[in-house]
Design an enzyme around this catalytic site. Structure first.
Site, mmCIF file in Angstrom:
data_model
loop_
_atom_site.group_PDB
_atom_site.id
_atom_site.type_symbol
_atom_site.label_atom_id
_atom_site.label_comp_id
_atom_site.label_asym_id
_atom_site.label_seq_id
_atom_site.Cartn_x
_atom_site.Cartn_y
_atom_site.Cartn_z
ATOM 1 N N ALA A 149 -13.626 -4.524 13.564
ATOM 2 C CA ALA A 149 -13.364 -5.900 13.958
ATOM 3 C C ALA A 149 -12.073 -6.415 13.335
ATOM 4 O O ALA A 149 -11.268 -7.095 13.987
ATOM 5 C CB ALA A 149 -14.540 -6.791 13.552
ATOM 6 N N ALA A 150 -11.851 -6.078 12.072
ATOM 7 C CA ALA A 150 -10.629 -6.512 11.387
ATOM 8 C C ALA A 150 -9.392 -5.897 12.031
ATOM 9 O O ALA A 150 -8.382 -6.582 12.261
ATOM 10 C CB ALA A 150 -10.699 -6.138 9.906
ATOM 11 N N LYS A 151 -9.460 -4.609 12.353
ATOM 12 C CA LYS A 151 -8.299 -3.941 12.944
ATOM 13 C C LYS A 151 -8.064 -4.398 14.379
ATOM 14 O O LYS A 151 -6.904 -4.488 14.823
ATOM 15 C CB LYS A 151 -8.478 -2.430 12.889
ATOM 16 N N ASN A 209 0.887 -1.880 5.102
ATOM 17 C CA ASN A 209 0.083 -0.671 5.188
ATOM 18 C C ASN A 209 -1.197 -0.770 4.354
ATOM 19 O O ASN A 209 -2.151 -0.033 4.593
ATOM 20 C CB ASN A 209 0.902 0.541 4.729
ATOM 21 N N SER A 243 -5.495 0.903 13.182
ATOM 22 C CA SER A 243 -6.378 2.067 13.214
ATOM 23 C C SER A 243 -6.949 2.218 14.616
ATOM 24 O O SER A 243 -7.166 1.224 15.319
ATOM 25 C CB SER A 243 -7.532 1.897 12.215
ATOM 26 N N TYR A 261 -14.851 -3.209 9.785
ATOM 27 C CA TYR A 261 -13.483 -2.687 9.701
ATOM 28 C C TYR A 261 -12.851 -2.647 11.093
ATOM 29 O O TYR A 261 -11.693 -3.048 11.281
ATOM 30 C CB TYR A 261 -13.524 -1.289 9.085
ATOM 31 N N ARG A 302 0.585 5.779 -2.259
ATOM 32 C CA ARG A 302 0.074 7.119 -1.985
ATOM 33 C C ARG A 302 -0.172 7.265 -0.485
ATOM 34 O O ARG A 302 -0.122 6.293 0.271
ATOM 35 C CB ARG A 302 -1.233 7.377 -2.745
ATOM 36 N N GLY A 352 0.821 -1.209 0.000
ATOM 37 C CA GLY A 352 0.000 0.000 0.000
ATOM 38 C C GLY A 352 0.850 1.251 0.000
ATOM 39 O O GLY A 352 0.477 2.274 0.584
ATOM 40 N N ILE A 402 -6.452 11.178 9.548
ATOM 41 C CA ILE A 402 -5.307 11.645 8.772
ATOM 42 C C ILE A 402 -5.822 12.279 7.485
ATOM 43 O O ILE A 402 -6.614 11.675 6.747
ATOM 44 C CB ILE A 402 -4.351 10.480 8.432
#
Length: 263
Positions: free
Chosen positions: A158-160, A91, A143, A156, A17, A14, A189
């Site tokens: 839950a994944a993090k 990332n 995150s 999301y 950018r 990732g 960010i």
């Protein structure tokens, strides 16, 4: 030079950018050769070209997808090109936003694949190489969503949260191999030029509720990653560093408004 990475080999997913490009740039600026991986190959190449144009060392590899065999191949190819791998930064991430009641199997699979499963398989593939050299840094962009709620992103979060748990477990298993496993949890960010967070109006609205009074920049995350990637962080493992300008400190936005008299 503080955080000297001279001669080290890094792989950043990732990295085309935003936060990923900032991480790749910071590692290269401190002496590492950085291989940049991105789902959009042109973006990765643009970052690598810019770094090489400054006399730094960088290259690219295509993103192979989130399957175990493909990610093992990616790591092996990165190692084969330079003979070792010192720093791995996962990332790459993302979230197909959806409320809990509307969430589909495909959306859940997408969130888990890129954020969690890919990290697990990359770590698994990298450990034998790092163990052989008795040194390694395994890093992930997590995150603050792992610990706070945001509408439309429960899957999301839950994944993090799982990423953070895996970071701790993996760190424990390789603690005596010279390998550390850590992550950074970004808050809000700014993303110049893309998405709703790129508009001055939205940034100003969000900044009202950040104790430091501003949104973060990609470099804020890159600097934290640089420390965790360095030899100076040799006694830090199984941790995730929150970089959010204090956003997770107050109980509610009301506390921020009350503290600074915002209206």
């Amino acid at each position: 030079m503080a955080f000297d990475l001279s001669g080290q080999i890094a792989l950043v997913t990732g990295g085309g950018r935003g936060i990923g490009a900032a991480i790749a740039t910071r590692l290269a600026e401190h002496g590492a050769h950085v291989t940049i991986v991105n789902r959009t190959a042109e973006a990765a190449q643009a970052v690598a070209d810019a770094l090489c144009g400054r006399g730094l060392s960088a290259g690219t590899l295509p993103w192979p997808g989130s399957e175990r065999a493909a990610l093992k191949g990616l790591v092996d190819e990165a190692v084969g090109g330079k003979g070792r791998l010192d720093i791995l930064v996962h990332n790459a991430g993302g979230c197909p936003w959806a409320g809990v009641e509307e969430l589909t199997e495909s959306q859940l699979a997408d969130a888990l694949d890129i954020n969690l499963r890919a990290f697990i398989w990359l770590v698994q593939a990298a450990i034998p190489h790092m163990r052989r050299q008795e040194y390694g840094r395994l890093l992930v962009t997590s995150s603050v969503s792992a610990r706070v709620a945001m509408g439309g992103g429960a899957h999301y979060s839950a994944a993090k949260a799982a990423v953070n748990a895996f970071t701790r477990g993996a760190a424990f298993e390789v603690a005596r191999d010279g390998i550390t496993v850590n992550g950074v949890e970004p808050g809000f960010i700014a993303k110049p030029g893309r998405g709703t967070l790129s508009t001055p109006e939205k940034q100003a609205e969000i900044s009202r509720y950040v104790p430091m009074g501003r949104m973060g920049e990609a470099d804020d995350i890159a600097n934290a990653m640089l420390y965790l990637a360095s030899r100076e962080a040799k006694y830090v493992t199984g941790q995730t560093l929150i970089v959010d300008g204090g956003s997770t400190l107050p109980e509610t936005g009301y506390a921020v408004e009350n503290q600074w008299g915002l209206r």
